[in-house]
Design an enzyme around this catalytic site. Structure first.
Site, PDB file in Angstrom:
ATOM      1  N   LYS A 155       0.841  -1.201   0.000  1.00  0.00           N
ATOM      2  CA  LYS A 155       0.000   0.000   0.000  1.00  0.00           C
ATOM      3  C   LYS A 155       0.878   1.254   0.000  1.00  0.00           C
ATOM      4  CE  LYS A 155      -4.015   1.798   2.644  1.00  0.00           C
ATOM      5  NZ  LYS A 155      -4.870   1.533   3.818  1.00  0.00           N
ATOM      6  N   SER A 182      -9.821   1.430   2.835  1.00  0.00           N
ATOM      7  CA  SER A 182      -8.997   2.257   1.973  1.00  0.00           C
ATOM      8  C   SER A 182      -7.930   1.483   1.206  1.00  0.00           C
ATOM      9  CB  SER A 182      -8.298   3.345   2.798  1.00  0.00           C
ATOM     10  OG  SER A 182      -7.401   2.749   3.725  1.00  0.00           O
ATOM     11  N   SER A 223      -9.882  -1.036   6.920  1.00  0.00           N
ATOM     12  CA  SER A 223      -9.305  -0.866   5.588  1.00  0.00           C
ATOM     13  C   SER A 223      -8.587  -2.075   5.006  1.00  0.00           C
ATOM     14  CB  SER A 223      -8.348   0.315   5.577  1.00  0.00           C
ATOM     15  OG  SER A 223      -9.090   1.496   5.462  1.00  0.00           O
TER      16      SER A 223
END
Ligand code: GLN
Length: 473
Positions: free
Chosen positions: A77, A152, A176
């Site tokens: 990420k 997310s 997330s």
């Protein structure tokens, strides 16, 4: 060509035999990424860097050194730092920013022979549930590009679901990792707070944030966790509790397990399709011999409010450092210091991030601190208490990961409250600091994946992995 959608554990033997070589595998994955750009899962792809690392791992394998993640293709990420590469947090504010050091998880992954293939797209600063608020454009769900992949960590989840990486790393402040895992039909684990070092993770809400793995099998999740977990002197909140080998004795024998079903998570807000898939899985757990018990987590209705007060408060303080003075975006033709702060922050941050900074600043301000922030801290304590009580009666808790399956792109962007409500079942684990895993367990009428969430006692990831393993078989 690589076997499509195979996990690392089943590929490992071939890799150790040199067939395919790690270089070959990386080349195949880089090709797949090129064929899937419409999903927009990546912000940066590491062509040269990944191949260079692949060569080094091939050499290691030749010399008889077999590190535990040799040749595992991992996507990371883009709010986690990798030295000499940019880390954007999907924000204009950091779009040109290059990290000068490696996050601890990155070091551990690469020391274990994993190949980081690229940095994945996310909601700006990890604030969101759909991966639509990225400065680099929305991520799309590989099951149907008209739908969101969740957020997310939507880019990480989509990359694994589309087989543009074998596994991925994400961060989970309120769901997330688990919610995008559920929306894309893969596994995603949020470890206990303190299990994995946060050093090198760009902070959103420091007392909630935790790094964790995405994978296509429980064994791969266990493998990754064994490598990234553990004490780190660079993160004072990381725990010194010994890290077990999570892959050892992964057992599907759960006949002695007591599993709680919280009534507050099965209300009318829960989509009927999701409910029936989860109910079916609860029957399966019963068939395996587990004891199923109804439990109550009475403060559930306050989780979203407490979560959005406390995390915005922490975010408003954490994000104060992005001011245009040093390493961030700076507005042009500034007249004075104040103008630089104001305009750099107004232009550098997106709408959702600004909304949260304002909310957080408000709940921390004189006169409102007691009414909101302090009260929410007390509620956090009560929510933790609910779990402590529940875990005196059961070993783990089963819930849906999300009240619905993936929604359409654009469906909730203009309604922040609706967006926040998609986190009703996941934020409690971060408030209480306990681990949670999302397990793919079926599809709804539209063919979109449904995820089941298991919540466990602090530092008892092992029970979650065993239960997930039983369901996987
Ligand atoms: N969707 C939640 C939020 O918007 C969770 C985000 C996260 O876990 N990073 O805050």
């Amino acid at each position: 060509m690589i076997a499509e959608r195979s996990d690392y554990s089943s590929l490992r033997k071939n890799l150790l035999d040199g067939n395919p070589s790690v270089v070959r595998l990386v080349t195949d994955y880089l090709q797949r990424i090129k064929e899937h750009t419409h999903i927009n899962a990546f912000i940066t792809v590491f062509d040269d860097r990944a191949l260079q690392y692949a060569h080094a791992v091939d050499e290691k394998l030749h010399s008889g050194d077999n590190p535990p993640l040799a040749g595992m293709i991992v996507a990371v990420k883009d709010n986690i730092c990798i030295r000499n590469t940019r880390v954007t947090c999907a924000s204009k504010m950091l779009s040109e920013f290059t990290s000068i050091y490696d996050a601890t998880v990155v070091k551990r992954l690469e020391d274990a022979g994993a190949i980081i293939i690229g940095k994945t797209n996310l909601d700006e600063f990890a604030m969101g549930s759909s991966s639509e608020s990225s400065y680099f454009g929305a991520v799309r769900n590989p099951h149907d590009p008209e739908y969101v992949p969740g957020g997310s960590s939507g880019g990480s989840a989509a990359a694994v679901a589309a087989d543009c990486a074998i596994t991925a790393i994400g961060s989970d402040t309120g769901g997330s990792i688990r919610q995008p895992a559920s929306f894309t039909g893969i596994y995603g684990l949020k470890p206990t707070y303190g299990r994995v070092s946060r050093c090198g993770l760009v902070a959103f809400a420091s007392s909630f944030d935790q790094i964790g793995p995405f994978a296509r099998s429980v064994t791969d999740v266990a493998l990754l966790l064994s490598v990234i977990a553990g004490y780190d002197p660079s993160d004072s909140t990381s725990s010194k509790i010994a890290v077990p080998d999570y892959t050892e004795r992964l057992s599907k024998n759960i006949s002695k397990l007591r599993i709680g079903v919280p009534e507050e998570y099965f209300t009318s807000d829960l989509d009927e399709n999701v409910r029936s898939v989860i109910d079916e899985q609860i029957y399966r757990l019963k068939d395996f011999g587990a004891g199923i018990k109804k439990i109550s987590l009475p403060h559930t209705e306050y989780t979203i409010a407490a979560y959005y007060i406390l995390t915005t408060a922490e975010a408003s303080s954490n994000l104060a450092r992005y001011d245009g003075a040093r390493y961030t975006y700076r507005a042009e033709e500034i007249s004075d210091l104040n103008d630089m702060y104001t305009r750099s922050r107004s232009e550098g941050f997106g709408e959702e991030v600004k909304r949260r900074i304002m909310l957080g600043t408000f709940v921390l301000s004189t006169g409102y601190y007691d009414a909101y922030y302090r009260k929410a801290q007390k509620v956090r304590r009560l929510i933790k208490g609910d779990f402590d009580k529940a875990f005196s009666e059961v070993d783990c808790i089963v819930t849906p990961t999300s009240p619905t399956t993936a929604f359409r792109i654009g469906e909730k962007v203009d309604d922040p409250l609706q967006m926040y409500l998609t986190d009703v079942y996941t934020t409690s684990a971060n408030l209480a600091g306990i681990p949670g895993i999302s397990i793919p367990c079926g599809k709804d009428r539209k063919g979109m994946p449904v995820g089941l969430q298991l919540l466990g006692k602090q530092f008892d990831e092992k029970t979650l992995l065993n239960t997930a393993f039983a369901l996987e078989q």
